[in-house]
Write an enzyme that holds these catalytic residues in place. Structure first.
Site, PDB file in Angstrom:
ATOM      1  N   MET A 188       0.884  -1.387  -0.092  1.00  0.00           N
ATOM      2  CA  MET A 188      -0.222   0.032  -0.089  1.00  0.00           C
ATOM      3  C   MET A 188       0.834   1.263   0.047  1.00  0.00           C
ATOM      4  O   MET A 188       0.423   2.422   0.571  1.00  0.00           O
ATOM      5  CB  MET A 188      -0.970   0.043   1.292  1.00  0.00           C
ATOM      6  CG  MET A 188      -1.946  -1.184   1.157  1.00  0.00           C
ATOM      7  SD  MET A 188      -3.535  -0.978   2.134  1.00  0.00           S
ATOM      8  CE  MET A 188      -2.767  -0.726   3.611  1.00  0.00           C
ATOM      9  N   ALA A 246       4.210   3.912   0.969  1.00  0.00           N
ATOM     10  CA  ALA A 246       4.883   4.567   2.066  1.00  0.00           C
ATOM     11  C   ALA A 246       5.789   3.643   2.203  1.00  0.00           C
ATOM     12  O   ALA A 246       5.910   3.032   3.436  1.00  0.00           O
ATOM     13  CB  ALA A 246       3.852   4.836   3.342  1.00  0.00           C
ATOM     14  N   LEU A 247       6.678   3.183   1.476  1.00  0.00           N
ATOM     15  CA  LEU A 247       7.485   1.914   1.384  1.00  0.00           C
ATOM     16  C   LEU A 247       8.827   2.247   2.553  1.00  0.00           C
ATOM     17  O   LEU A 247       9.289   3.278   2.965  1.00  0.00           O
ATOM     18  CB  LEU A 247       8.157   1.952  -0.021  1.00  0.00           C
ATOM     19  CG  LEU A 247       7.315   1.492  -1.212  1.00  0.00           C
ATOM     20  CD1 LEU A 247       8.046   1.259  -2.193  1.00  0.00           C
ATOM     21  CD2 LEU A 247       6.406   0.268  -0.750  1.00  0.00           C
ATOM     22  N   HIS A 297       9.275  -3.485   3.565  1.00  0.00           N
ATOM     23  CA  HIS A 297       8.795  -3.628   1.945  1.00  0.00           C
ATOM     24  C   HIS A 297      10.175  -4.085   1.251  1.00  0.00           C
ATOM     25  O   HIS A 297      10.003  -4.753   0.252  1.00  0.00           O
ATOM     26  CB  HIS A 297       8.481  -2.431   1.423  1.00  0.00           C
ATOM     27  CG  HIS A 297       6.876  -1.850   2.221  1.00  0.00           C
ATOM     28  ND1 HIS A 297       6.665  -0.875   2.633  1.00  0.00           N
ATOM     29  CD2 HIS A 297       5.639  -2.703   2.080  1.00  0.00           C
ATOM     30  CE1 HIS A 297       5.563  -0.682   3.260  1.00  0.00           C
ATOM     31  NE2 HIS A 297       4.815  -1.917   2.782  1.00  0.00           N
ATOM     32  N   GLN A 314     -10.301  -2.761   2.399  1.00  0.00           N
ATOM     33  CA  GLN A 314      -9.888  -3.542   3.500  1.00  0.00           C
ATOM     34  C   GLN A 314      -9.927  -2.544   4.693  1.00  0.00           C
ATOM     35  O   GLN A 314      -9.335  -3.004   5.528  1.00  0.00           O
ATOM     36  CB  GLN A 314      -8.384  -4.026   3.110  1.00  0.00           C
ATOM     37  CG  GLN A 314      -7.181  -3.120   3.055  1.00  0.00           C
ATOM     38  CD  GLN A 314      -5.916  -3.804   2.524  1.00  0.00           C
ATOM     39  OE1 GLN A 314      -6.113  -4.244   1.341  1.00  0.00           O
ATOM     40  NE2 GLN A 314      -4.964  -3.852   3.565  1.00  0.00           N
ATOM     41  N   LYS A 352       4.957 -10.360   9.380  1.00  0.00           N
ATOM     42  CA  LYS A 352       4.377  -9.392  10.089  1.00  0.00           C
ATOM     43  C   LYS A 352       2.775  -9.245  10.137  1.00  0.00           C
ATOM     44  O   LYS A 352       2.153  -9.531  11.148  1.00  0.00           O
ATOM     45  CB  LYS A 352       4.928  -7.939  10.085  1.00  0.00           C
ATOM     46  CG  LYS A 352       4.271  -6.876  10.892  1.00  0.00           C
ATOM     47  CD  LYS A 352       5.029  -5.358  10.673  1.00  0.00           C
ATOM     48  CE  LYS A 352       4.198  -4.706  11.212  1.00  0.00           C
ATOM     49  NZ  LYS A 352       2.727  -4.301  10.407  1.00  0.00           N
ATOM     50  N   MET A 392       8.839  -2.632  11.691  1.00  0.00           N
ATOM     51  CA  MET A 392       8.588  -1.498  10.630  1.00  0.00           C
ATOM     52  C   MET A 392       7.077  -1.458  10.178  1.00  0.00           C
ATOM     53  O   MET A 392       6.671  -2.539   9.868  1.00  0.00           O
ATOM     54  CB  MET A 392       9.644  -1.536   9.178  1.00  0.00           C
ATOM     55  CG  MET A 392      11.152  -1.892   9.550  1.00  0.00           C
ATOM     56  SD  MET A 392      11.600   0.018   9.438  1.00  0.00           S
ATOM     57  CE  MET A 392      13.291  -0.404   9.673  1.00  0.00           C
TER      58      MET A 392
HETATM   59  P1  AMP Z   1       1.581  -2.879   3.444  1.00  0.00           P
HETATM   60  O1  AMP Z   1       2.204  -1.663   2.587  1.00  0.00           O
HETATM   61  O2  AMP Z   1       1.689  -2.557   4.793  1.00  0.00           O
HETATM   62  O3  AMP Z   1       0.048  -3.551   3.070  1.00  0.00           O
HETATM   63  O4  AMP Z   1       2.555  -4.178   3.563  1.00  0.00           O
HETATM   64  C1  AMP Z   1       2.677  -4.624   2.064  1.00  0.00           C
HETATM   65  C2  AMP Z   1       3.505  -5.971   2.487  1.00  0.00           C
HETATM   66  O5  AMP Z   1       4.819  -5.734   3.248  1.00  0.00           O
HETATM   67  C3  AMP Z   1       2.798  -7.121   3.248  1.00  0.00           C
HETATM   68  O6  AMP Z   1       3.131  -8.376   2.833  1.00  0.00           O
HETATM   69  C4  AMP Z   1       3.558  -6.897   4.798  1.00  0.00           C
HETATM   70  O7  AMP Z   1       3.246  -7.957   5.544  1.00  0.00           O
HETATM   71  C5  AMP Z   1       4.862  -6.350   4.352  1.00  0.00           C
HETATM   72  N1  AMP Z   1       5.461  -5.873   5.480  1.00  0.00           N
HETATM   73  C6  AMP Z   1       5.015  -4.635   6.081  1.00  0.00           C
HETATM   74  N2  AMP Z   1       5.820  -4.405   7.130  1.00  0.00           N
HETATM   75  C7  AMP Z   1       6.829  -5.328   7.120  1.00  0.00           C
HETATM   76  C8  AMP Z   1       7.956  -5.534   8.094  1.00  0.00           C
HETATM   77  N3  AMP Z   1       8.421  -4.876   9.037  1.00  0.00           N
HETATM   78  N4  AMP Z   1       8.893  -6.402   7.601  1.00  0.00           N
HETATM   79  C9  AMP Z   1       8.343  -7.336   6.596  1.00  0.00           C
HETATM   80  N5  AMP Z   1       7.562  -7.259   5.832  1.00  0.00           N
HETATM   81  C10 AMP Z   1       6.728  -6.171   6.141  1.00  0.00           C
END
Ligand code: AMP
Length: 283
Positions: free
Chosen positions: A30, A32-33, A37, A61, A149, A184
């Site tokens: 989503m 805000a890398l 990520h 979601q 996570k 993170m």
């Molecule tokens: P998000 O942008 O929050 O939807 O996350 C995208 C992907 O990155 C998802 O599969 C998350 O589980 C993964 N993710 C988010 N934070 C972390 C982290 N600290 N370590 C590893 N993977 C992460």
């Protein structure tokens, strides 16, 4: 790296970049890398010939509109971060194009969506299931990468791919933490310095419980100790803290017949909801 919002352009990229026998890796995000990520992308790059990263803040979601409205977004910064990661294509669909109308079909996960996060975020995983299923159809990746996570998300997506015969391998990637142990998260941006200090107590609590779980101490006592620790942490409001079988997400009462356990926690700090877990293979 090509950047596109458009499904036809995405297909054209895939048609020209993938020749017979080449593998395609997908990392759905989503935006805000952060380094979490980037770790997923680096794993994806190591395993696949072509890497696609998607950035899409999926409105379906979010179970609270205020959370959706406040979700951080900075595409220019994300594009910068993707340079040199091995990402070949960044796919950033517009919500209006991705969902021309509200989908009538739902992906439900049965009792798996009633547990942990699902209990407190009704409808969340149906939204996740829908976006991921659509991405899988649009891209037909060989492998897709998800962070452990978000353990429940990983388990549910694995189940969906299995039950609906998506020809994709679902890969779970370990959690990336900052120097203080804080997992993170894009949501960490919304914390003050004081809030971040409080937030790192979440992973400290998990680290304290690790030895007890490794020694297979009674789950009731493990949970009591960590809940006491959190209760004594000022400005941290725990929503749930559960010790579960990491494959079925069912709470465990004993360690027999359990190969992987997870101690999962969700809590609020300064109104920001954070989750974390300790994911452990038992001997
Ligand atoms: P998000 O942008 O929050 O939807 O996350 C995208 C992907 O990155 C998802 O599969 C998350 O589980 C993964 N993710 C988010 N934070 C972390 C982290 N600290 N370590 C590893 N993977 C992460």
């Amino acid at each position: 790296m090509i950047i596109t919002k458009n499904e036809d352009e995405l297909r054209e990229f895939l048609n020209t970049s993938l020749s017979k026998g080449m593998s395609l890796g997908l990392v759905p995000t989503m935006g805000a890398l952060h380094d979490g990520h980037l770790h997923l992308i680096s794993n994806c790059h190591a395993d696949n010939d072509v890497v696609v990263v998607s950035i899409f803040i999926n409105p379906l979601q979010f179970n609270e509109k205020s959370d959706f409205d406040r979700y951080p977004s900075d595409l220019a910064k994300d594009i910068d971060k993707l340079k040199g990661t091995g990402c070949d294509c960044l796919y950033t669909p517009d919500p209006e194009e991705f969902y021309p109308e509200l989908p009538k079909v739902h992906i439900a996960f049965g009792e798996l969506e009633q547990r942990l996060e699902g209990k407190y975020r009704p409808g969340h995983f149906r939204g996740v299931g829908l976006v991921v299923a659509k991405l899988f159809h649009q891209l037909t990746p060989t492998r897709a990468y998800f962070g452990l996570k978000d353990l429940q998300q990983f388990v549910l997506i694995k189940q969906m791919a299995h039950d609906l015969s998506f020809p994709v391998q679902i890969i779970g990637v370990e959690t990336v933490r900052d120097h203080s142990g804080l997992a993170m998260s894009s949501r960490n941006q919304r914390l003050s310095d004081k809030g971040r200090n409080t937030a790192c107590q979440i992973s400290r609590g998990l680290a304290l419980a690790r030895k007890d779980i490794e020694k297979q101490r009674n789950p009731v006592l493990v949970l009591k100790a960590i809940k006491d620790y959190y209760q004594n942490t000022k400005d941290l409001e725990i929503e749930y803290c559960e010790l579960v079988n990491a494959k079925t997400l069912e709470p465990i009462e004993t360690y027999s017949d359990v190969s992987t356990v997870a101690l999962c926690v969700a809590g609020y700090i300064e109104g920001v909801r954070l989750i974390d877990n300790l994911y452990l293979q038992l001997d």
